[in-house]
Design a protein around this motif. Structure first.
Motif, PDB file in Angstrom:
ATOM      1  N   GLU A 211       0.695  -1.618   0.143  1.00 58.50           N
ATOM      2  CA  GLU A 211       0.164  -0.188   0.044  1.00 58.50           C
ATOM      3  C   GLU A 211       0.773   0.946   0.179  1.00 58.50           C
ATOM      4  O   GLU A 211       1.885   1.332   0.667  1.00 58.50           O
ATOM      5  CB  GLU A 211      -1.078  -0.049   1.383  1.00 58.50           C
ATOM      6  N   GLU A 212       0.161   2.278  -0.920  1.00 55.83           N
ATOM      7  CA  GLU A 212       1.301   3.143  -0.741  1.00 55.83           C
ATOM      8  C   GLU A 212       0.100   4.596  -0.505  1.00 55.83           C
ATOM      9  O   GLU A 212      -0.928   4.788  -1.142  1.00 55.83           O
ATOM     10  CB  GLU A 212       1.811   4.259  -2.212  1.00 55.83           C
ATOM     11  N   PHE A 213       0.065   4.993   1.011  1.00 52.04           N
ATOM     12  CA  PHE A 213      -0.853   5.981   1.163  1.00 52.04           C
ATOM     13  C   PHE A 213      -0.266   7.284   1.215  1.00 52.04           C
ATOM     14  O   PHE A 213       0.647   8.160   1.133  1.00 52.04           O
ATOM     15  CB  PHE A 213      -0.993   5.836   2.708  1.00 52.04           C
ATOM     16  N   LEU A 214      -1.373   8.054   0.597  1.00 54.59           N
ATOM     17  CA  LEU A 214      -1.126   9.459  -0.279  1.00 54.59           C
ATOM     18  C   LEU A 214      -2.162  10.814   0.947  1.00 54.59           C
ATOM     19  O   LEU A 214      -1.363  11.927   0.921  1.00 54.59           O
ATOM     20  CB  LEU A 214      -1.100   9.540  -1.197  1.00 54.59           C
ATOM     21  N   SER A 215      -3.275  10.689   1.435  1.00 58.50           N
ATOM     22  CA  SER A 215      -3.901  11.485   2.110  1.00 58.50           C
ATOM     23  C   SER A 215      -5.389  10.185   2.698  1.00 58.50           C
ATOM     24  O   SER A 215      -5.170   9.129   1.902  1.00 58.50           O
ATOM     25  CB  SER A 215      -3.954  12.958   1.200  1.00 58.50           C
ATOM     26  N   ALA A 216      -5.860  11.154   3.303  1.00 58.45           N
ATOM     27  CA  ALA A 216      -6.774  10.207   3.572  1.00 58.45           C
ATOM     28  C   ALA A 216      -7.909   9.759   2.131  1.00 58.45           C
ATOM     29  O   ALA A 216      -8.716   9.188   1.874  1.00 58.45           O
ATOM     30  CB  ALA A 216      -7.675  11.564   4.739  1.00 58.45           C
ATOM     31  N   ASN A 217      -7.614  11.115   1.499  1.00 58.92           N
ATOM     32  CA  ASN A 217      -8.556  11.100   0.250  1.00 58.92           C
ATOM     33  C   ASN A 217      -7.934  10.005  -0.723  1.00 58.92           C
ATOM     34  O   ASN A 217      -8.494   9.848  -2.055  1.00 58.92           O
ATOM     35  CB  ASN A 217      -9.470  11.951  -0.518  1.00 58.92           C
ATOM     36  N   GLU A 218      -6.615   9.397  -0.792  1.00 51.27           N
ATOM     37  CA  GLU A 218      -5.733   8.917  -2.144  1.00 51.27           C
ATOM     38  C   GLU A 218      -4.613   7.829  -0.939  1.00 51.27           C
ATOM     39  O   GLU A 218      -4.266   7.919  -0.591  1.00 51.27           O
ATOM     40  CB  GLU A 218      -5.278  10.190  -2.744  1.00 51.27           C
ATOM     41  N   SER A 219      -4.671   6.870  -2.060  1.00 51.27           N
ATOM     42  CA  SER A 219      -3.574   5.835  -1.348  1.00 51.27           C
ATOM     43  C   SER A 219      -3.561   4.916  -2.979  1.00 51.27           C
ATOM     44  O   SER A 219      -4.563   5.161  -4.216  1.00 51.27           O
ATOM     45  CB  SER A 219      -3.943   5.155  -0.738  1.00 51.27           C
ATOM     46  N   LYS A 220      -2.454   4.172  -3.301  1.00 50.24           N
ATOM     47  CA  LYS A 220      -2.821   3.551  -4.221  1.00 50.24           C
ATOM     48  C   LYS A 220      -1.978   2.048  -3.907  1.00 50.24           C
ATOM     49  O   LYS A 220      -1.883   1.353  -2.579  1.00 50.24           O
ATOM     50  CB  LYS A 220      -1.392   3.705  -5.298  1.00 50.24           C
ATOM     51  N   LEU A 221      -2.234   0.975  -4.896  1.00 46.87           N
ATOM     52  CA  LEU A 221      -1.607  -0.157  -4.191  1.00 46.87           C
ATOM     53  C   LEU A 221      -1.117  -0.568  -5.493  1.00 46.87           C
ATOM     54  O   LEU A 221      -1.224  -1.272  -6.318  1.00 46.87           O
ATOM     55  CB  LEU A 221      -3.048  -1.052  -4.385  1.00 46.87           C
ATOM     56  N   TRP A 222      -0.072  -2.094  -4.913  1.00 44.23           N
ATOM     57  CA  TRP A 222       0.838  -2.332  -5.865  1.00 44.23           C
ATOM     58  C   TRP A 222       1.347  -3.775  -5.725  1.00 44.23           C
ATOM     59  O   TRP A 222       1.456  -4.263  -4.214  1.00 44.23           O
ATOM     60  CB  TRP A 222       2.345  -1.459  -5.636  1.00 44.23           C
ATOM     61  N   LEU A 223       1.544  -4.176  -7.058  1.00 42.91           N
ATOM     62  CA  LEU A 223       2.209  -5.920  -6.478  1.00 42.91           C
ATOM     63  C   LEU A 223       3.384  -5.632  -6.816  1.00 42.91           C
ATOM     64  O   LEU A 223       3.852  -5.375  -7.797  1.00 42.91           O
ATOM     65  CB  LEU A 223       1.348  -6.199  -7.482  1.00 42.91           C
ATOM     66  N   VAL A 224       4.046  -6.715  -5.637  1.00 47.69           N
ATOM     67  CA  VAL A 224       5.555  -7.038  -6.162  1.00 47.69           C
ATOM     68  C   VAL A 224       6.278  -7.887  -5.745  1.00 47.69           C
ATOM     69  O   VAL A 224       5.638  -8.648  -5.499  1.00 47.69           O
ATOM     70  CB  VAL A 224       6.210  -5.648  -4.583  1.00 47.69           C
ATOM     71  N   GLU A 225       7.319  -8.260  -7.425  1.00 45.94           N
ATOM     72  CA  GLU A 225       7.899  -9.573  -6.555  1.00 45.94           C
ATOM     73  C   GLU A 225       8.561  -9.846  -5.740  1.00 45.94           C
ATOM     74  O   GLU A 225       9.501  -9.215  -5.245  1.00 45.94           O
ATOM     75  CB  GLU A 225       8.525  -9.892  -8.061  1.00 45.94           C
ATOM     76  N   ALA A 226       8.148 -10.924  -4.844  1.00 42.31           N
ATOM     77  CA  ALA A 226       8.847 -11.680  -3.897  1.00 42.31           C
ATOM     78  C   ALA A 226      10.589 -11.412  -3.901  1.00 42.31           C
ATOM     79  O   ALA A 226      11.250 -11.517  -2.999  1.00 42.31           O
ATOM     80  CB  ALA A 226       8.608 -12.437  -2.771  1.00 42.31           C
ATOM     81  N   ALA A 227      10.792 -11.796  -5.141  1.00 34.41           N
ATOM     82  CA  ALA A 227      12.379 -12.339  -5.251  1.00 34.41           C
ATOM     83  C   ALA A 227      13.480 -11.455  -5.587  1.00 34.41           C
ATOM     84  O   ALA A 227      14.281 -11.367  -6.032  1.00 34.41           O
ATOM     85  CB  ALA A 227      11.957 -13.458  -6.642  1.00 34.41           C
ATOM     86  N   THR A 228      12.550 -10.861  -6.819  1.00 40.42           N
ATOM     87  CA  THR A 228      12.867  -9.452  -7.644  1.00 40.42           C
ATOM     88  C   THR A 228      12.803  -8.194  -6.974  1.00 40.42           C
ATOM     89  O   THR A 228      13.950  -6.714  -7.164  1.00 40.42           O
ATOM     90  CB  THR A 228      13.112 -10.007  -8.701  1.00 40.42           C
ATOM     91  N   GLY A 229      11.973  -7.704  -6.148  1.00 40.86           N
ATOM     92  CA  GLY A 229      11.751  -6.706  -5.920  1.00 40.86           C
ATOM     93  C   GLY A 229      10.215  -5.499  -6.855  1.00 40.86           C
ATOM     94  O   GLY A 229      10.652  -4.158  -7.019  1.00 40.86           O
ATOM     95  N   ALA A 230      11.075  -6.064  -8.234  1.00 39.83           N
ATOM     96  CA  ALA A 230      10.137  -5.470  -9.068  1.00 39.83           C
ATOM     97  C   ALA A 230       8.606  -5.413  -8.521  1.00 39.83           C
ATOM     98  O   ALA A 230       7.510  -6.363  -8.556  1.00 39.83           O
ATOM     99  CB  ALA A 230       9.603  -5.902 -10.475  1.00 39.83           C
ATOM    100  N   LYS A 231       7.629  -4.209  -9.433  1.00 37.44           N
ATOM    101  CA  LYS A 231       6.414  -3.087  -8.826  1.00 37.44           C
ATOM    102  C   LYS A 231       5.972  -3.296  -9.992  1.00 37.44           C
ATOM    103  O   LYS A 231       6.083  -2.370 -10.766  1.00 37.44           O
ATOM    104  CB  LYS A 231       6.562  -2.965  -7.039  1.00 37.44           C
ATOM    105  N   THR A 232       4.313  -3.639  -9.696  1.00 39.94           N
ATOM    106  CA  THR A 232       3.429  -2.754 -10.798  1.00 39.94           C
ATOM    107  C   THR A 232       2.508  -2.502 -10.069  1.00 39.94           C
ATOM    108  O   THR A 232       1.937  -2.992  -9.186  1.00 39.94           O
ATOM    109  CB  THR A 232       2.976  -4.311 -11.295  1.00 39.94           C
ATOM    110  N   LEU A 233       1.969  -1.602 -10.776  1.00 35.24           N
ATOM    111  CA  LEU A 233       0.611  -1.002 -10.439  1.00 35.24           C
ATOM    112  C   LEU A 233      -0.383  -1.437  -9.965  1.00 35.24           C
ATOM    113  O   LEU A 233      -0.850  -2.029 -11.357  1.00 35.24           O
ATOM    114  CB  LEU A 233       0.659   1.246 -10.777  1.00 35.24           C
TER     115      LEU A 233
END
Length: 493
Positions: A211-233
């Motif tokens: 989770e990426e928390f930006l404010s009470a009105n906005e946040s994002k979720l990411w998928l992260v590869e446990a082996a490499t750390g590569a992230k996808t929104l």
């Protein structure tokens, strides 16, 4: 200090005073007091009873036994305790001057648990490993200097992920560690910002939800590869500001359950298919926020809590039929701390109300039986006689309806009563029907009514209401309070 409420002043003086020879509270050398009447020691003793209450909170189930880790205090700070049966003895496992939080067993085996604590309240939390019996010295798992949060075990129990500021003291990067060997700690994902945290591991432990928390009105979720750390929104772009709450992988790994206010005023429980990214909303029939949820070990049930005008309601959802199942009707209060036992039969949770501090309960989802696991002490106060809250409403300057909780003093106090208006902080917080603690002194001993208002900008009433005090609109919250004072004047009591 002459304008401080008397109870608050007593609390301050109790922390830094000595008892004078004549039975009055004497200020310590570190306080300068002018124009304040003498405070008798008898008053301090009466107030003290209202401050000597405990709370208990569920932190984890043992993975193979019907036992719980809970957080409660016997001395000055909350520590980890083990409870082996409903209303069983609380066996203390940690002993520190600092508060211990977030104790969780290693999944599958439960041979040790991990907890966090800081030093002197500095909020630079560190993680420690402790054997399940609470014996021996705890092993430090983090660097001892940075701020570490959002610990999340992998499903196998061989690894855990957490966020930490260890790289630069500012950004909350994601790290992975084998808790049995702190030297295995590695930086998985380097980020910018302080609002990143681990939400869940996929069933095969190959990916993480972050989770990426930006404010009470906005946040994002990411998928992260446990082996490499590569992230996808994972959360969609181009849909305006959207807030996401909890997020959990489905047990088959094909989708994600989450809460979001996307295309709605309130946080709805939704299922998102990983392949199609299609959102399926599961609680459209509920026009209130879903504040928390947990998926059962076999994935057949979701326990979730709704915030309905400040009151917490426990609900159960059948994931296959996509409809609610019967859940117990609890008294007016707040439900939280949901945790499933690995058996899938029992759900643990915390419950607090105006007449009980936080305590731990379990629900057998097959029989509907609710059992109480802890009964926290209340300093000798008869909690059955404490005031229950009344939900009240009043119109504000622009015609909007504001609401809050009114606590009335006992009937023995007759005539018009003075009123304390207690405004929550945040600003995006919410007054809820919880245990009042020392504020019960005002009600029980002084006959003072208390109103806890939820003015515009409070959470729990939709994202439009939440944003009504942003920027130059902040002054409107004061107008809401002015309208409350006008409403109080109209009350004959």
């Amino acid at each position: 200090m002459r304008n401080l409420p008397r109870l608050l002043l007593v609390s301050i003086l109790l922390a830094a005073t000595a008892l004078a020879q004549d039975g009055d509270i004497a200020p310590g050398d570190n306080l300068i007091v002018q124009g304040v009447p003498k405070i008798p020691a008898t008053l301090a003793e009466t107030v003290r009873r209202y401050t000597e209450f405990r709370t208990a909170a569920l932190t984890d189930w043992h993975p193979t036994r019907r036992e719980m880790l809970i957080s409660t205090r016997f001395g000055d700070t909350a520590q980890a305790h083990l409870v082996r049966q409903p209303l069983g003895a609380r066996r203390q496992l940690t002993f520190y001057p600092e508060r211990v939080g977030g104790a969780t067993f290693r999944p599958k085996r439960g041979d040790y648990f991990v907890f966090s604590k800081d030093i002197g309240g500095n909020e630079f939390f560190q993680y420690y490993r402790q054997d399940a019996a609470g014996t021996g010295e705890a092993a430090l798992l983090t660097d001892g200097k940075s701020r570490n949060t959002s610990w999340r075990w992998s499903n196998s129990g061989e690894r855990a992920a957490y966020s930490s500021t260890r790289r630069n003291g500012r950004d909350t990067d994601i790290y992975v560690v084998n808790p049995q060997d702190p030297q295995t700690t590695r930086l998985l994902l380097q980020v910018e910002g302080g609002g990143w945290g681990v939400a869940d591991w996929s069933p095969d432990d190959a990916r993480l939800l972050v989770e990426e928390f930006l404010s009470a009105n906005e946040s994002k979720l990411w998928l992260v590869e446990a082996a490499t750390g590569a992230k996808t929104l994972f959360s969609p772009e181009g849909v305006g500001k959207v807030a996401y709450g909890g997020a959990r992988f489905s047990r088959d790994g094909r989708g994600v359950y989450l809460t979001t206010d996307r295309d709605a005023e309130f946080q709805r429980l939704a299922y998102v298919d990983l392949a199609t990214k299609r959102f399926e909303y599961l609680t459209d029939h509920i026009k209130w926020d879903v504040t928390s949820f947990e998926v059962s070990p076999d994935g057949s049930l979701i326990a979730f809590v709704t915030n309905e005008d400040g009151i917490g309601r426990l609900r159960l959802l059948d994931t296959r039929a996509r409809r609610e199942r019967t859940a117990p009707e609890l008294p007016t209060g707040i439900v939280g701390g949901l945790a499933w036992h690995e058996s899938g039969r029992e759900l643990g949770f915390n419950f607090t109300s105006a007449r009980t501090p936080s305590d731990v309960y379990s629900l057998d989802v097959r029989t509907g039986k609710v059992e109480r696991w802890t009964e926290s002490e209340t300093g000798g106060i008869d909690t059955g006689a404490l005031a229950e809250p009344e939900l009240v409403r009043w119109p504000s300057f622009d015609g909007r309806q504001m609401s809050g909780f009114l606590y009335r003093p006992p009937a023995r106090f007759t005539g018009k009563r003075p009123v304390v208006v207690n405004i929550h902080g945040g600003p995006e917080g919410q007054a809820r029907p919880t245990f009042l603690g020392r504020n019960n002194y005002f009600l029980n001993e002084q006959g003072v009514a208390i109103i806890y208002p939820n003015v515009r900008g409070s959470s729990g009433y939709g994202k439009t209401f939440l944003a009504l005090d942003n920027g130059v609109k902040r002054e409107d919250t004061y107008k809401d309070i002015a309208a409350l004072l006008d409403w109080i004047k109209t009350r004959p009591d």
